[in-house]
Design a protein around this motif. Structure first.
Motif, PDB file in Angstrom:
ATOM      1  N   THR A   1       0.778  -1.370   0.134  1.00 54.56           N
ATOM      2  CA  THR A   1      -0.032  -0.235   0.014  1.00 54.56           C
ATOM      3  C   THR A   1       0.831   1.243   0.031  1.00 54.56           C
ATOM      4  O   THR A   1       1.915   1.215   0.489  1.00 54.56           O
ATOM      5  N   ALA A   2       0.259   2.400  -0.663  1.00 52.81           N
ATOM      6  CA  ALA A   2       0.821   3.478  -0.510  1.00 52.81           C
ATOM      7  C   ALA A   2      -0.342   4.723  -0.543  1.00 52.81           C
ATOM      8  O   ALA A   2      -1.448   4.325  -1.116  1.00 52.81           O
TER       9      ALA A   2
ATOM     10  N   SER B   1       8.173   5.874   2.793  1.00 53.75           N
ATOM     11  CA  SER B   1       8.718   7.044   2.754  1.00 53.75           C
ATOM     12  C   SER B   1       8.120   7.949   3.840  1.00 53.75           C
ATOM     13  O   SER B   1       7.248   9.246   3.435  1.00 53.75           O
ATOM     14  N   ALA B   2       7.932   7.734   5.162  1.00 51.10           N
ATOM     15  CA  ALA B   2       7.452   8.570   6.029  1.00 51.10           C
ATOM     16  C   ALA B   2       8.059   9.941   5.966  1.00 51.10           C
ATOM     17  O   ALA B   2       7.209  10.931   6.642  1.00 51.10           O
ATOM     18  N   PHE B   3       9.190  10.185   5.537  1.00 56.91           N
ATOM     19  CA  PHE B   3       9.872  11.214   5.713  1.00 56.91           C
ATOM     20  C   PHE B   3       9.320  12.308   4.669  1.00 56.91           C
ATOM     21  O   PHE B   3       9.677  13.496   4.722  1.00 56.91           O
ATOM     22  N   CYS B   4       8.383  11.791   4.045  1.00 54.06           N
ATOM     23  CA  CYS B   4       7.652  12.697   2.757  1.00 54.06           C
ATOM     24  C   CYS B   4       6.330  13.258   3.342  1.00 54.06           C
ATOM     25  O   CYS B   4       5.568  13.824   2.822  1.00 54.06           O
ATOM     26  N   ALA B   5       6.270  13.290   4.786  1.00 55.08           N
ATOM     27  CA  ALA B   5       4.937  13.831   5.332  1.00 55.08           C
ATOM     28  C   ALA B   5       4.742  15.101   5.111  1.00 55.08           C
ATOM     29  O   ALA B   5       5.813  16.002   5.021  1.00 55.08           O
ATOM     30  N   THR B   6       3.853  15.839   5.541  1.00 56.96           N
ATOM     31  CA  THR B   6       3.856  17.250   5.541  1.00 56.96           C
ATOM     32  C   THR B   6       4.434  18.065   6.784  1.00 56.96           C
ATOM     33  O   THR B   6       4.912  17.450   7.540  1.00 56.96           O
TER      34      THR B   6
ATOM     35  N   MET C   1       0.705   7.659   6.898  1.00 62.69           N
ATOM     36  CA  MET C   1       0.513   9.090   7.048  1.00 62.69           C
ATOM     37  C   MET C   1      -1.288   9.190   7.052  1.00 62.69           C
ATOM     38  O   MET C   1      -1.392  10.105   7.691  1.00 62.69           O
ATOM     39  N   ASP C   2      -1.817   8.084   6.893  1.00 61.00           N
ATOM     40  CA  ASP C   2      -3.313   8.330   6.918  1.00 61.00           C
ATOM     41  C   ASP C   2      -3.621   6.918   8.059  1.00 61.00           C
ATOM     42  O   ASP C   2      -4.485   7.353   9.051  1.00 61.00           O
ATOM     43  N   ASN C   3      -3.185   5.753   7.628  1.00 62.23           N
ATOM     44  CA  ASN C   3      -3.502   4.783   8.706  1.00 62.23           C
ATOM     45  C   ASN C   3      -2.368   3.939   8.741  1.00 62.23           C
ATOM     46  O   ASN C   3      -2.151   3.293   8.022  1.00 62.23           O
TER      47      ASN C   3
ATOM     48  N   TRP D   1      -7.410  14.944   1.982  1.00 60.85           N
ATOM     49  CA  TRP D   1      -7.607  13.685   2.377  1.00 60.85           C
ATOM     50  C   TRP D   1      -6.524  12.838   1.568  1.00 60.85           C
ATOM     51  O   TRP D   1      -5.793  13.316   0.690  1.00 60.85           O
ATOM     52  N   PHE D   2      -6.740  11.398   2.081  1.00 59.05           N
ATOM     53  CA  PHE D   2      -5.611  10.625   1.400  1.00 59.05           C
ATOM     54  C   PHE D   2      -6.279   9.640   0.739  1.00 59.05           C
ATOM     55  O   PHE D   2      -7.334   8.936   0.891  1.00 59.05           O
ATOM     56  N   GLN D   3      -5.705   9.195  -0.687  1.00 61.58           N
ATOM     57  CA  GLN D   3      -6.270   8.129  -1.345  1.00 61.58           C
ATOM     58  C   GLN D   3      -5.335   6.909  -1.432  1.00 61.58           C
ATOM     59  O   GLN D   3      -3.973   7.059  -1.679  1.00 61.58           O
ATOM     60  N   TRP D   4      -5.896   5.811  -1.046  1.00 58.77           N
ATOM     61  CA  TRP D   4      -5.145   4.678  -1.066  1.00 58.77           C
ATOM     62  C   TRP D   4      -4.853   3.977  -2.351  1.00 58.77           C
ATOM     63  O   TRP D   4      -6.029   3.504  -3.060  1.00 58.77           O
TER      64      TRP D   4
END
Length: 828
Positions: free
Chosen positions: A383-384, A473-478, A553-555, A420-423
């Motif tokens: 997932t991403a 890539s959690a470091f790509c967070a806002t 980033m979302d769940n 929002w985030f699209q999975w």
């Protein structure tokens, strides 16, 4: 740029550096940090004074100051932090270097520095290990020019004798890349499962039938395939901790036989790395998998000498670099920091201990079909997520002028949701997003698209050396999320307090700033606007690429792909290795997701026990018109509690008391089971929670109920008295940003996961049995009802006439087979 060296900071140096940062910040977010500048200046000078107390803080607190400096400067890619032997600080006003051009490999070291800075910035407990690793890398920096020269030679795709030229030649070889001959590729529209997945499910049922018979100790001949529960497993994010812990849980599933009853295996971030290994080098054998992890995780992914040795020596050079060389040559999308991160991960995880036996087929998700097609193993789901921002004021005004009143309702909903985030899910068969109901073959990933058809030919599939970086890539967070991660590391002094005020004021802007650009895949939705749901954001129809990042980033649990109604999942085993689990409501967010999408059967009571005040605040916020989802409600409630939580966390660390995971063990056990209902009625969360804790009969009643929905088995990675000294909160190697695991560390985490699973193994087995018996009974009841109907039909005339709204109809029975009546209705 900011550089830490020995000595004390001078006022002029600080002012010049802050001025540089001011320009950079204004450039990106139009935000003046003058209010912070004075606080930084004053505190740096005060804390480096002559008093013993000030001197001590200056020496011991510099790490926290570094985190702040990275946030204000380095997070924008305008500052590089280098740590050397002396702990003192100084800011040197060297002219900023030119930013690396996108997609150029001569600047690999620039990407490498940014990667290390991003990793170090979002941690407050593993800094020392990162510093040590960086020191080691710096000691080998003298070899960097030689390595870079080799890399440049390898990347040259025009010289006939270069490895890059050979890689491009191989990319069109159909024996190495058979997908280049499969052209064109088409976009599949609709929510239905692909034909390949439907076929997989049929083949998998043959294996799960035998597995269920063994697991429940019943005869295989007594099992009807329609009664077999569809069981899915999801791992969480959490770096190496999540990867190793998920390995421990899967080992427990394999040892108990439950893995043979499982249909899907989904993951987020760190657990996707484990999945990639399980379906390739692990060869579906957890013993081999554990041995491989032990052999490869003793060296940090960012240890430059080890990485460069693999990038410049055959056969690993070609194995690791062919993916990024193909991306550069065919211009899938521009090369980004997550791609470099993926290469570093791959050099540790995807290279076998015997480096001479690398297999490039292991780098393609579509190649996992070889075993998945047979049904012998569960189907993997990687997932991403894509971050969709709300409409700007100009877009809203333009849309309001060009849309009808009914369309405006959709626009207002977008404005309300803000972002929002699209999975997106990646399986061996397809890549796509349920929200847009559009899918492409996995083997076509990397091609350009127009009007639902691929326009590129002879292009190999985008491979795992790059995708591993995207998935993790959690470091790509806002910037907003980034600050929330590092804020606990900052002292509660005037700097931080001033920063809090400005962050609060500008948080809406920071939610739309990604300091590090996510990786992308070509946008396969271009030209399909009229075929996609109206809820699709306008940006998806115009952007060249779909930028994807860590789904955490979302769940942090990959629950959403498993809740697609078409997959008909009966039980989900959620192995949660997240950090601060009681404070991150992944299960509550899922309840909001199912409510929003009209998915029945989710256990609304699932989640960590919350205090009475939290419950009341949550209910109040959910009823408010100011929020659109449970996540927004929880965010607003959590914002009010963050300050108190930081103070409590600070006290607990100073007193070295037990952490959140240990406290969680007292409120929620290592295995908790909830079962939802398909009835469309609300459930009292508190009453359901109490019933589950006090009476196991209630659990059995829910599992047997004809209205039973999805059963969730939640397994958090918490301390266990059977494995003393191993605690996700206090064991240093279990920090999310630790990328060095010894064999003993691996054993400890795996043993902890296995011990936790064993605590509830009997309950899980009973739950599987009850679900099977319920489905069997429901099938028998349906058959009995059909036989009763058939008995009544047989005594009726062969042709029965009736009317509907004055229209005359007649129906006749055409066929009857076991529990099915085929009836033909005709209009007279």
């Amino acid at each position: 740029m900011l550089r830490f060296r020995s000595g004390r900071p001078s006022g002029s140096s600080i002012n010049r550096a802050l001025a540089t940062m001011n320009i950079a910040v204004k450039k990106h977010v139009n935000w003046d940090i003058t209010r912070i500048n004075s606080a930084i200046y004053a505190n740096w000078l005060n804390l480096s004074g002559s008093s013993a107390e000030g001197s001590y803080f200056f020496r011991s607190g510099w790490k926290k100051g570094t985190a702040y400096a990275l946030f204000t400067g380095g997070a924008f890619g305008t500052a590089t932090i280098l740590l050397q032997n002396n702990e003192s600080l100084i800011i040197n006003d060297e002219p900023p270097r030119k930013a690396p051009e996108s997609g150029t490999w001569p600047n690999l070291f620039e990407y490498y520095n940014q990667l290390q800075a991003a990793m170090a910035a979002i941690s407050d407990t593993s800094w020392d290990s990162v510093v040590d690793t960086m020191k080691d890398s710096m000691s080998h920096s003298i070899s960097l020019p030689t390595w870079m020269k080799k890399i440049q030679s390898i990347m040259d795709t025009k010289s006939n004798d270069s490895l890059g030229f050979e890689i491009i030649e191989d990319s069109t070889d159909i024996t190495l890349n058979p997908e280049v001959a499969w052209t064109p590729a088409y976009v599949r529209l609709g929510p239905q499962l692909s034909n390949q997945e439907v076929k997989f499910r049929k083949n998998r049922a043959k294996f799960t039938k035998k597995g269920l018979a063994k697991y429940l100790n019943i005869p295989v001949s007594s099992i009807d395939e329609r009664d077999i529960p569809t069981i899915a497993v999801t791992g969480s994010g959490g770096g190496y901790r999540a990867m190793v812990a998920t390995c421990g849980y899967i080992t427990a599933l394999q040892e108990t036989g439950l893995l043979d009853c499982t249909t899907y295996l989904a993951g987020v971030s760190g657990s996707t790395w484990l999945m990639a290994l399980f379906y390739t080098l692990g060869e579906y054998d957890t013993t081999k998998l554990i041995d491989h992890i032990k052999a490869r995780t003793g060296v940090h992914i960012a240890f430059l000498p080890a990485a460069m040795e693999l990038f410049t020596t055959a056969p690993t050079d070609k194995f690791l670099l062919h993916g990024i060389i193909e991306k550069l040559h065919y211009n899938y999308t521009s090369v980004s920091l997550p791609d470099i991160y993926g290469l570093l991960l791959s050099s540790r995880l995807l290279v076998p201990n015997n480096e001479l036996i690398v297999d490039r087929d292991n780098l393609k998700i579509s190649s996992q079909r070889r075993i998945v097609d047979t049904g012998a193993v569960p189907m993997p789901i990687y997932t991403a997520v894509r971050h969709e921002f709300g409409l700007t004021e100009a877009e809203v005004e333009t849309t309001d002028q060009s849309t009808t009143q009914s369309d405006n309702a959709v626009t207002q909903q977008r404005k309300k949701r803000e972002s929002w985030f699209q999975w997106f899910e990646f399986t061996p068969y397809e890549v796509g997003c349920e929200e847009v109901c559009a899918w492409i073959p996995t083997w076509s990933l990397g091609r350009r698209w127009r009007n639902g058809v691929s326009v590129d030919t002879a292009i190999p599939e985008l491979n795992l050396t790059l995708l591993l970086g995207t998935f993790g890539s959690a470091f790509c967070a806002t910037l907003s999320h980034f600050f929330k991660e590092i804020r606990p590391a900052l002292p509660d002094i005037s700097i931080s307090q001033s920063l809090d005020d400005i962050i609060k004021e500008k948080d809406d802007n920071f939610k739309e700033v990604h300091p590090i650009t996510p990786a992308g895949i070509p946008n396969y939705l271009l030209g399909l606007k009229s075929y996609l749901p109206p809820s699709c954001p306008e940006s998806i129809h115009t952007e060249k690429d779909i930028n994807l990042m860590d789904a955490g980033m979302d769940n942090n649990l990959a629950l959403y792909p498993l809740l697609r109604p078409e997959r008909e999942v009966d039980m989900i085993l959620a192995f949660d290795s997240s950090a601060d689990m009681p404070d991150v409501p992944w299960l509550e967010l899922t309840a909001g997701y199912t409510k929003k999408r009209g998915i029945l059967g989710w256990p609304v009571e699932a989640g960590w026990p919350k205090g009475e005040d939290m419950e009341k605040d949550l209910e109040k916020m959910e009823e408010s018109e100011e929020v659109d989802s449970t996540r927004e409600a929880l965010d607003k409630v959590q914002q009010e509690k963050d300050k108190a939580r930081r103070k409590m966390l600070s006290r607990s660390r100073s007193k070295q008391v037990k952490g959140p995971a240990d406290a969680a063990a007292k409120s929620l056990g290592p295995v908790t089971i909830w079962t939802g209902s398909v009835e469309e009625k609300s459930t009292d969360r508190a009453d359901e929670q109490l019933a589950d804790e006090e009476n196991t009969v209630d659990e059995e009643y829910k599992l047997r109920s004809p209205n039973a929905g999805i059963t969730v088995v939640y397994c958090p990675l918490i301390p266990n008295t059977k494995i003393p000294g191993v605690d996700p909160d206090t064991s240093p190697y279990m920090n999310t940003l630790n990328f060095i695991y010894t064999s003993e560390d691996v054993d400890n985490v795996i043993k902890l996961a296995q011990a936790n699973f064993s605590e509830g193994e009997a309950r899980i087995r009973r739950a599987v049995r009850l679900i099977y018996e319920r489905k069997k009974q429901q099938r028998l009841d349906r058959g009995l009802a059909m036989r009763e109907l058939w008995r009544e039909v047989r005594i009726m005339p062969g042709r029965l006439k009736f009317t509907v709204n004055n229209w005359p109809f007649a129906w006749t029975t055409n066929a009857y087979a076991a529990d099915v009546i085929i009836i033909q209705v005709v209009l007279l």
